[in-house]
Design a protein around this motif. Structure first.
Motif, PDB file in Angstrom:
ATOM      1  N   ILE A   1       0.921  -1.115  -0.116  1.00  0.00           N
ATOM      2  CA  ILE A   1       0.075  -0.201  -0.290  1.00  0.00           C
ATOM      3  C   ILE A   1       0.867   0.842  -0.124  1.00  0.00           C
TER       4      ILE A   1
ATOM      5  N   TRP B   1      -2.122  -0.394  -6.036  1.00  0.00           N
ATOM      6  CA  TRP B   1      -1.501   0.771  -4.889  1.00  0.00           C
ATOM      7  C   TRP B   1      -3.367   0.371  -4.617  1.00  0.00           C
ATOM      8  N   LYS B   2      -4.224   0.771  -5.832  1.00  0.00           N
ATOM      9  CA  LYS B   2      -5.662   0.473  -6.136  1.00  0.00           C
ATOM     10  C   LYS B   2      -6.593  -0.356  -4.735  1.00  0.00           C
TER      11      LYS B   2
ATOM     12  N   ARG C   1      -4.849  -1.207  -1.278  1.00  0.00           N
ATOM     13  CA  ARG C   1      -5.520  -0.183  -0.560  1.00  0.00           C
ATOM     14  C   ARG C   1      -7.173  -0.096  -0.414  1.00  0.00           C
TER      15      ARG C   1
ATOM     16  N   SER D   1      -7.205  -3.640   1.300  1.00  0.00           N
ATOM     17  CA  SER D   1      -7.420  -3.764   2.905  1.00  0.00           C
ATOM     18  C   SER D   1      -8.246  -2.577   3.977  1.00  0.00           C
TER      19      SER D   1
ATOM     20  N   SER E   1       1.165  -5.669   2.292  1.00  0.00           N
ATOM     21  CA  SER E   1       0.399  -4.971   3.025  1.00  0.00           C
ATOM     22  C   SER E   1       0.317  -4.654   4.588  1.00  0.00           C
TER      23      SER E   1
ATOM     24  N   ARG F   1      -4.300   9.996  -0.766  1.00  0.00           N
ATOM     25  CA  ARG F   1      -3.064   9.217  -0.056  1.00  0.00           C
ATOM     26  C   ARG F   1      -3.701   9.350   1.449  1.00  0.00           C
TER      27      ARG F   1
ATOM     28  N   LEU G   1      -5.041   5.623   5.167  1.00  0.00           N
ATOM     29  CA  LEU G   1      -6.523   4.934   5.723  1.00  0.00           C
ATOM     30  C   LEU G   1      -6.945   4.959   7.411  1.00  0.00           C
TER      31      LEU G   1
END
Length: 491
Positions: free
Chosen positions: A114, A122-123, A126, A129, A292, A435, A438
């Motif tokens: 991530i 990444w998309k 993320r 997750s 991750s 970004r 999260l």
């Protein structure tokens, strides 16, 4: 006849002159900034080698709040002040959602996971997750229960010190880390688990290295640094240690089999790997799972624990603030009442203090760099696809246009004239845009529950004979306080 050494010197000077001319031409394509030199860029100025919290803000006084620095031959567009950061990251957030894969990031993150991944990887990671975290109770009482349980362990650990001088950092790190461990691994680690304490020291070492001159040097000369000794070698070794620890936890899950009802992050991810095993290019594999978890562990440990360290440091530096927090908590909560995040609505001053701790300590002084994914504009400046964007988060949290007393610890920044809590747009410790952190909700809950639990139970003071304490930070990936000791005296 010219000897070999003279000829080499002349050729080198000619090469540098040509590169300097090329660099000056290239410089005109970017926002203004200090003059770069070949090979070293802006690093010929000592202030960019010995960075501190005000360095980037000082440059903005000369070049404006959107300007360019050069890391060797690579331009970095710096966003300064709340409006500069907002215009750069929030006006066209999708244009700046990528991450530049620098040599250091590539070696550390392997382009998966991530935090240090970009593009579809990444998309996908993320999004998945976040889905797992929500399934495990992010934003609901189930996850808050884990935080409350760790708060009880933390209070007990402080109580066991019996008011003796101590550095609270290790206790805070263990408590915060155990929250993410319960989510990711499905269990917490005991206070006397030496292997886990060693792992937390490894994580701290990684954060100490981040943002230093050695990291910049590695990105400028990776081919040379790869063969030279230095602290960068230790950081990559630390990464391997953390991955080995995570891999061992995954093996334990695999040995007992995937349960019908997943209970933690690893369970959910292993289930997803099984579901997508037949695909030609599965997005979910062990490498992405390990990285991750690596990212969640780092992000879920260091930032909150460091912020709490600053919070206790400020309480002994500003005892009148501490007393006012305790007075409010005593008036609203009973001694036996379990503190929950919802209580913040009835504790406006306490909530304001926690937010002011985040603003004033500003532990992530510069946000992780972003990459421009297409030709776009930031105000009047054209920004080409592939440009690296560097957001100076400190400049937003210290912006004199947004805060009445930006250089003072002042909880009134988050209170209206009637004493009600209010949060300003310029408060962006978790970044902004696509970004954004999260784990923001988890971090907010941890800070409130841990801080309120400690202040309700203890009076914090300096040890006998100690008259003052430094509130200046140590520069690194996060800004940490210098070593300090306090006494937690039961109320």
């Amino acid at each position: 006849m010219v000897d070999a050494s003279t000829a080499f010197t002349l050729l080198l000077l000619l090469y540098l002159a040509v590169q300097l001319v090329k660099l000056q031409r290239k410089k005109k394509q970017f926002p203004p900034g200090p003059t770069p030199l070949p090979i070293i860029g802006s690093l010929w100025q000592l202030k960019f080698v010995k960075m501190h919290r005000d360095t980037l803000m000082e440059e903005a006084k000369t070049f404006g709040d959107i300007y360019t620095l050069w890391l060797g031959p690579f331009p970095l567009i710096v966003l300064n002040g709340y409006q500069g950061v907002k215009d750069g990251l929030a006006t066209h957030p999708e244009d700046f959602a990528a991450r530049p894969i620098t040599p250091f990031f590539r070696n550390m993150g392997k382009k998966v996971g991530i935090m240090l991944a970009t593009g579809e990887t990444w998309k996908t990671q993320r999004r998945f997750s976040i889905m797992i975290l929500k399934s495990l109770g992010l934003g609901r009482r189930t996850m808050e229960f884990q935080i409350q349980e760790e708060a009880c362990h933390l209070v007990e650990s402080f109580m066991n010190m019996k008011g003796k001088p101590m550095n609270p950092s290790s206790f805070l790190t263990l408590a915060v880390s155990n929250v993410i461990c319960a989510v990711v691994f499905g269990h917490r680690f005991s206070d006397d688990n030496k292997e886990f304490h060693d792992l937390l020291e490894t994580v701290e070492h990684m954060f100490r290295f981040g943002g230093t001159f050695w990291q910049y040097l590695y990105d400028i000369l990776p081919w040379l640094m790869h063969h030279l000794p230095g602290p960068h070698k230790g950081v990559f070794s630390d990464c391997d240690i953390l991955r080995a620890f995570i891999r061992n936890e995954i093996r334990k899950h695999q040995e007992r089999g995937v349960p019908s009802e997943p209970g933690d992050f690893i369970d959910y991810y292993l289930t997803q790997i099984e579901k997508t095993k037949g695909q030609s290019t599965p997005a979910y594999d062990e490498d992405n799972m390990i990285q991750s978890i690596f990212d969640l562990f780092l992000g879920g440990t260091e930032t909150s624990s460091t912020t709490l360290s600053w919070a206790l440091l400020y309480m002994v530096a500003y005892p009148d603030v501490q007393a006012k927090v305790q007075k409010e908590i005593d008036a609203v909560l009973t001694p036996s009442q379990t503190i929950c995040y919802e209580d913040r609505k009835n504790l406006p001053y306490t909530n304001a203090v926690i937010h002011e701790v985040q603003r004033f300590s500003n532990i992530v002084s510069t946000g992780m760099p972003r990459l421009c994914t297409k030709d776009t504009m930031i105000r009047q400046f054209p920004v080409k696809k592939g440009s690296v964007i560097f957001s100076n988060m400190a400049s937003s949290l210290y912006d004199p246009k947004e805060w009445e007393t930006p250089r003072q610890f002042n909880p009134s920044h988050f209170l209206d004239k009637d004493g009600n809590f209010t949060c300003r747009d310029a408060f962006i410790p978790f970044s902004i845009g696509h970004r954004v952190c999260l784990g923001e909700h988890m971090a907010r809950t941890e800070l409130f529950v841990f801080f309120s639990s400690l202040l309700r139970t203890f009076n914090f003071r300096l040890p006998d004979g100690v008259k003052e304490v430094s509130i200046e930070p140590i520069w690194g990936a996060t800004l940490r306080p210098h070593h300090f000791e306090i006494c937690a005296v039961a109320r």
